[in-house]
Design an enzyme around this catalytic site. Structure first.
Site, PDB file in Angstrom:
ATOM      1  CE  LYS A  86     -37.453  10.294  -3.410  1.00  0.00           C
ATOM      2  NZ  LYS A  86     -37.394  10.028  -4.838  1.00  0.00           N
ATOM      3  CD  GLU A 108     -37.338  17.419   0.099  1.00  0.00           C
ATOM      4  OE1 GLU A 108     -37.986  17.446   1.088  1.00  0.00           O
ATOM      5  OE2 GLU A 108     -36.778  16.190  -0.025  1.00  0.00           O
ATOM      6  CB  SER A 375     -35.169   4.299  -7.743  1.00  0.00           C
ATOM      7  OG  SER A 375     -34.981   4.960  -9.087  1.00  0.00           O
TER       8      SER A 375
END
Ligand SMILES: *Cc1c(COP(=O)(O)O)cnc(C)c1O
Length: 393
Positions: A86, A108, A375
């Site tokens: 991210k 969010e 991830s």
């Protein structure tokens, strides 16, 4: 003719009128910046010196031996600063927001990793920051909630709906509609209205570009297959883009199979979704008859979303990427397996990719390789896994 902001028949900009000027401003600003050498240089310096890129491609010898078949490599996005992919997108969007002279970032978050990444770049660049998070996710991801607060962000628990990612996204969009003048909405995946799906993709393709170079260096060949989990689809689109043109590389997106195939028991949008319009785009969504968005379920907060980025809907329709499922229970088993065999705790999201790869590996010869996109790291999930497995591990 290619329609602007579309991937085949999917994408576009289906937003409330109050947001259109902000989306147009963002599109123009990003279009200018992406061509700017100065912008690209600053972003790559931050990715290197702040986020810790390039992330390693790690050979997994014990997993390879245990699964039997392709040689297994892990793309280590878990080793990035803040613990997932991210940060790649959050850094990019922070620079875009700064260029637009915004003062405040909102986001969010599901698993909390995007909220943490946004709170981190807000601290780094001096933005104020508000993060919307469903109340169920606030419970599942308590550690990340306190991390965000430590970083100076305000975390607003969202009570509506199932208290998960869809509801948090609704609230963030409502906030943005009120505050567009001074606020940039950092969307955390390849979802939402144009230009978000293309812009977030551009910030994540570094995963694929690095992986392609690294696997060629490590094995001398391209991989036989690449496997990534799919929530909204940003880590998957990022790694897939390194290999999309290599037609012989099989690409697999792994959706949340949840507890089963019944409606409401999973979050496997490509498998069970239908075309609709939600959160600003034409894509696939899990819906009830009449088009109302259905509540979905996944053990993993980051995959617990009833939609999918429009580019994935397109890649599924073109057949270039195959989309499969891993269930909650399989993800839990893979979480423990990676810990025991390689000494790495994966995020529960990434554990879905591992669970699918476990079966796929056997379909390939041991002369070939398979890359799993790891991830994120599993520290955020340890308390939830303890609650679920307790004394059984
Ligand atoms: C957010 C998240 C995901 C799911 O989001 P995508 O946009 O599908 O990548 C997967 N893994 C981790 C670790 C995450 O934090």
């Amino acid at each position: 003719m290619k329609k602007k902001g579309y991937f085949g028949d999917f994408g576009g900009r289906y937003s409330p009128e109050v947001l259109i000027p902000a989306l147009e401003e963002l599109e123009a600003a990003y279009k200018k910046l992406r061509k700017s050498k100065k912008f690209r240089k600053e972003l790559s310096r931050l990715l290197r010196n702040y986020a810790g890129r390039p992330s390693p491609l790690t050979y997994a010898p014990r997993l390879t031996q245990s699964w039997g078949g392709a040689q297994i490599y892990l793309k280590r996005e878990d080793l990035n600063h803040t613990g997932s992919h991210k940060i790649n997108n959050a850094l990019g969007q922070a620079l875009v927001a700064r260029a637009m002279q915004k003062k405040r970032l909102i986001a969010e978050t599901g698993a909390g990793q995007h909220g943490v990444a946004t709170a981190t770049v807000a601290a780094r660049f001096g933005f104020s920051c508000t993060v919307y998070m469903g109340k169920e996710d606030v419970r599942r991801q308590a550690l990340n909630v306190f991390r965000m607060r430590l970083l100076g962000a305000e975390v607003i628990p969202v009570e509506s709906g199932t208290g998960t990612l869809k509801d948090a996204t609704n609230e963030a969009m409502r906030d943005w509609a009120r505050t567009v003048g001074d606020t940039h909405y950092v969307i955390g995946s390849v979802i939402g209205p144009h230009p978000f799906p293309a812009m977030v993709r551009d910030f994540q393709v570094i995963i694929g570009h690095e992986s392609r170079k690294q696997i060629k260096k490590a094995s001398g060949l391209l991989p036989a297959a690449v496997v990534a989990c799919v929530g909204g689809g940003s880590n998957a689109i990022g790694i897939f883009h390194g290999f999309l043109k290599d037609k012989k590389v099989d690409l697999y997106g792994v959706e949340a199979g949840g507890r089963g195939d019944e409606p409401g028991e999973n979050a496997a949008t490509i498998t069970f979704g239908e075309i609709g319009y939600f959160h600003g785009a034409r894509s696939l969504f899990i819906q009830k008859e009449g088009g109302q968005i259905r509540d979905v379920h996944s053990i993993s907060a980051g995959l617990d979303y009833p939609g999918i980025g429009p580019e994935h809907a397109y890649l599924a329709s073109s057949g270039r990427v195959r989309y499969i499922r891993a269930r909650d229970q399989e993800a839990l088993e893979s979480f423990v397996e990676l810990a025991r065999l390689e000494g790495i705790l994966p995020a529960l999201e990434s554990a879905h990719a591992l669970a699918a790869a476990r079966t796929l590996a056997r379909q390939y010869s041991s002369a070939r390789s398979l890359i799993v996109c790891l991830s994120g790291r599993g520290d955020k999930d340890v308390a939830e896994v303890e609650r679920l497995l307790g004394d059984t591990v």
